[in-house]
Design a protein around this motif. Sequence first.
Motif, short mmCIF file in Angstrom:
data_model
loop_
_atom_site.label_atom_id
_atom_site.label_comp_id
_atom_site.label_asym_id
_atom_site.label_seq_id
_atom_site.Cartn_x
_atom_site.Cartn_y
_atom_site.Cartn_z
N PHE B 122 0.65 -1.20 -0.08
CA PHE B 122 0.08 0.04 -0.01
C PHE B 122 0.84 1.12 -0.12
N SER B 123 2.27 1.14 0.25
CA SER B 123 2.86 2.33 0.15
C SER B 123 3.25 2.89 -1.19
N TYR B 124 2.53 2.29 -1.99
CA TYR B 124 2.65 2.81 -3.55
C TYR B 124 1.36 3.65 -3.75
N TYR B 125 0.57 3.69 -2.79
CA TYR B 125 -0.75 4.27 -3.33
C TYR B 125 -1.24 5.79 -2.67
N GLY B 126 -0.03 6.33 -2.10
CA GLY B 126 -0.14 7.80 -1.76
C GLY B 126 -0.65 7.80 -0.41
N VAL B 127 -0.50 6.87 0.52
CA VAL B 127 -0.81 6.67 1.96
C VAL B 127 0.00 7.25 2.60
N ASP B 128 0.05 7.71 3.73
CA ASP B 128 1.02 8.31 4.68
C ASP B 128 1.15 7.22 5.89
N GLU B 129 -0.03 6.65 6.29
CA GLU B 129 0.10 5.79 7.27
C GLU B 129 -1.02 4.85 7.22
N ILE B 130 -0.68 3.57 7.84
CA ILE B 130 -1.61 2.51 7.89
C ILE B 130 -2.06 1.96 9.11
N ILE B 131 -3.54 2.01 9.63
CA ILE B 131 -3.65 1.19 10.80
C ILE B 131 -4.13 -0.22 10.65
N TYR B 132 -3.47 -1.01 11.09
CA TYR B 132 -3.99 -2.37 10.68
C TYR B 132 -4.51 -2.95 12.11
N VAL B 133 -5.84 -3.26 12.21
CA VAL B 133 -6.38 -3.93 13.30
C VAL B 133 -6.33 -5.32 13.07
N LYS B 134 -5.56 -6.12 13.85
CA LYS B 134 -5.47 -7.79 13.57
C LYS B 134 -6.24 -8.46 14.49
N SER B 135 -7.05 -9.44 13.89
CA SER B 135 -7.77 -10.29 14.88
C SER B 135 -7.98 -11.59 13.99
N LYS B 136 -8.00 -12.71 14.61
CA LYS B 136 -8.55 -13.97 13.70
C LYS B 136 -9.98 -13.73 13.01
N ILE B 137 -10.89 -13.44 13.91
CA ILE B 137 -12.17 -13.37 13.49
C ILE B 137 -12.54 -12.37 12.28
N LEU B 138 -11.62 -11.11 12.28
CA LEU B 138 -11.76 -10.35 11.04
C LEU B 138 -11.54 -10.74 9.79
N LYS B 139 -10.99 -11.90 9.64
CA LYS B 139 -10.91 -12.73 8.25
C LYS B 139 -12.06 -12.42 7.48
N ASP B 140 -13.26 -12.49 8.02
CA ASP B 140 -14.58 -12.26 7.51
C ASP B 140 -15.13 -11.06 8.00
N TYR B 141 -16.12 -10.44 7.52
CA TYR B 141 -16.79 -9.10 7.69
C TYR B 141 -17.88 -9.46 8.83
N TYR B 142 -17.95 -8.71 9.99
CA TYR B 142 -19.10 -8.86 11.05
C TYR B 142 -19.30 -7.43 11.24
N SER B 143 -20.69 -7.09 11.11
CA SER B 143 -21.21 -5.87 11.21
C SER B 143 -20.84 -5.05 12.55
N ASP B 144 -21.18 -5.90 13.55
CA ASP B 144 -21.09 -5.65 15.00
C ASP B 144 -19.48 -5.26 15.29
N LEU B 145 -18.60 -6.07 15.04
CA LEU B 145 -17.28 -5.99 15.11
C LEU B 145 -16.66 -4.87 14.41
N TYR B 146 -17.07 -4.68 13.14
CA TYR B 146 -16.58 -3.45 12.36
C TYR B 146 -17.00 -1.89 13.09
N VAL B 147 -18.32 -2.14 13.54
CA VAL B 147 -18.64 -1.00 14.30
C VAL B 147 -18.08 -0.61 15.55
N LYS B 148 -17.83 -1.59 16.30
CA LYS B 148 -16.95 -1.36 17.48
C LYS B 148 -15.64 -0.80 17.41
#
Lengths: 269, 401
Positions: B122-148
């Motif tokens: 992603f360093s090639y696409y104009g971004v200054d910073e990446i925030i990477y939130v890592k958790s096993k369950i985030l492999k898939d999309y869950y409404s409530d987890l994303y919102v939290k």
Amino acid sequence: MKIFVCIKQVPGISEVKIDPKTNTLIREGIPSIINPMDKNGIELALKIKEEREAEVIAISMGPSQAEKALREALAMGADRAFLLTDRAFAGADTLATSHALALSIKKILNDSKKDEKYIIICGTQAIDGDTAQVGPELAEELQIPQITYVQKFELKDDDSIIAERVFRTEEIVVIETKLPVLISVLKQINTPKYPTMSGIIDAYEQKEVTKLDAKALNADKAFIGLTGSQTEVWKIFIPERKGEHIKLTGTIEEMSRELCQKLKEDKIF
Amino acid sequence: MSIRIDDELCTGCGSCVASCPYGGIEIIDDKAHITEDCNLCGACVEACTVEAIILEREEFKVKRVDISKYKGIWVIAEHYKDKIHDVAYQLLGKGRELADILKVNLTLVILGANFDNLLDEFSYYGVDEIIYVKSKILKDYYSDLYVKVLTELISKNKPEIILIGATPTGRDFAPRVAKRLNAGLTADCTGLDIDAETRNLLQTRPTFGGNIMATIRTPRSRPQMATVRPGIFKTPEKVKKEIKIRKIDYDFKEKDTVSKIVKIITKEKVTVNLEEAEIIVSGGRGVGSKENFKIIEELATTLNAEVGGSRVAVELNWIDNDHQVGQTGKTVSPRLYIACGISGAIQHIVGMQNSDIIVAINKDENAPIFKTAHYGIVGDLHKVIPSLIKEIKKVRAEETI
């Protein structure tokens, strides 16, 4: 069980045309209809009611003429209808709209005095605004789970549902969650039935549309209508048709050749 | 909150009536009157030439947001099978432009499980910073987890603008995040700009079935959130840039989600991907029959294009509904869109008007499609297309020499 269906009265958009002289919308003769996906919502509620003991309650926010949409919902088979109507609600963005809807649902649940499970059904989006935001915002305010873009739905038991959610062109995710829940439905979920004659007569003679204003909902004016909205319309305009419009001339061969030439100049080939 | 007409100033000219998309204003006895249909959108205020319409917002004791505390632009990425959705790259391109106007950082936020080795890309696409939130369950999309996670991150870091792809996923979590933060959110934007003075994000989107465009702003609060239609902005050119990576290992508790994913179904049939197609050839009523649709497919094959269809063509079963372009089908923005035998109803136009180049082939010279098309050929498509195919092959042959 209570099943709330949130419906919106919208103009029949596909009929809308632009007056080429004044560049404005021609509104005359445009009928007001129930937003199509909301009708699928009503149909789904009625289907659940065939299987379970349930009360179907239609709710709409809008000017007083939105009563007509609610009468249609009653004619289709909804048991009760509520119209949130007050000048104080006008100009609401989705945040303010979802707040008023949430207040009305809390009030209806409260007034019923029974501790019942409930489902809220919305159309995924309305054909006039196309935001698809009111459903999720309503679910958030009520602190219940949501499943949006639903194309298939079943009650698993009294406590949980299973729904198919379309999330990519090629992928569907099957989600199970607990009641109470809000779902927003797509048009492919079912085909709404026309009201029967006796349904229509009942809707006008036996059933009622209860009107609720800001006071009846005990609404804080800071969170409804224009004042309760964070977004505002800054400008409205009719889109200009982009670029030039060239009609090619000559024989079919000549036109084909010219088109290829133009597309080459435009770097398509 | 109210709208009123100053009768002394109003000349009854009616320009407000023409400007109103809702039928919310009428002229009675040479003066404008607001009707119940008024939605307080303010279009008439701008249209009035004598400043006779006043729109007032009542001030309540609402907790005011200190706008100056919010800085920076965030793009929230969406992914499936460890691949980031293209719209995130498109938003980084636009986000960089906006960030340069505001002189702030551009941040990409990823909630996922397997991106450790991909972050550098992603360093090639104009971004200054990446925030990477890592958790096993985030492999898939869950409404409530994303919102939290997102509401926590946003409350803490206070970005002024948050851009999200207007996909079924983005449009699922964005409204809940907005509600939890009491933030303004504009759906499905097709244009973004900055008012440099106020730092307001100007969010333009089609409304009213695509018949009118509205520019929306969120002047009194932050963050300003927008979902943006995929395919509108271009993926930026790759340029290597130094970036900061913030990795957050996140521990969810069981109660954080009541939903569970039973399964994910991938349609067996390889379906069309109209949204990402470079070239689309579409057929409508004028094609005449299911049999005749072969000619559309033939042109598409020659151009290495996808095949689209109008609502009518889908309703008549000439083509599957996955191929439908329009308000009730797909919104596409290819480099080239060829409409064959399509009259050009608004509901179709809405779905393809953002194409770079539009070609219309129709035998009715008065068909509205010619008002949208850059190049129009009046003629029978059954004769025009074979000739066009021949010509394209000729051009291709010349190129390879």
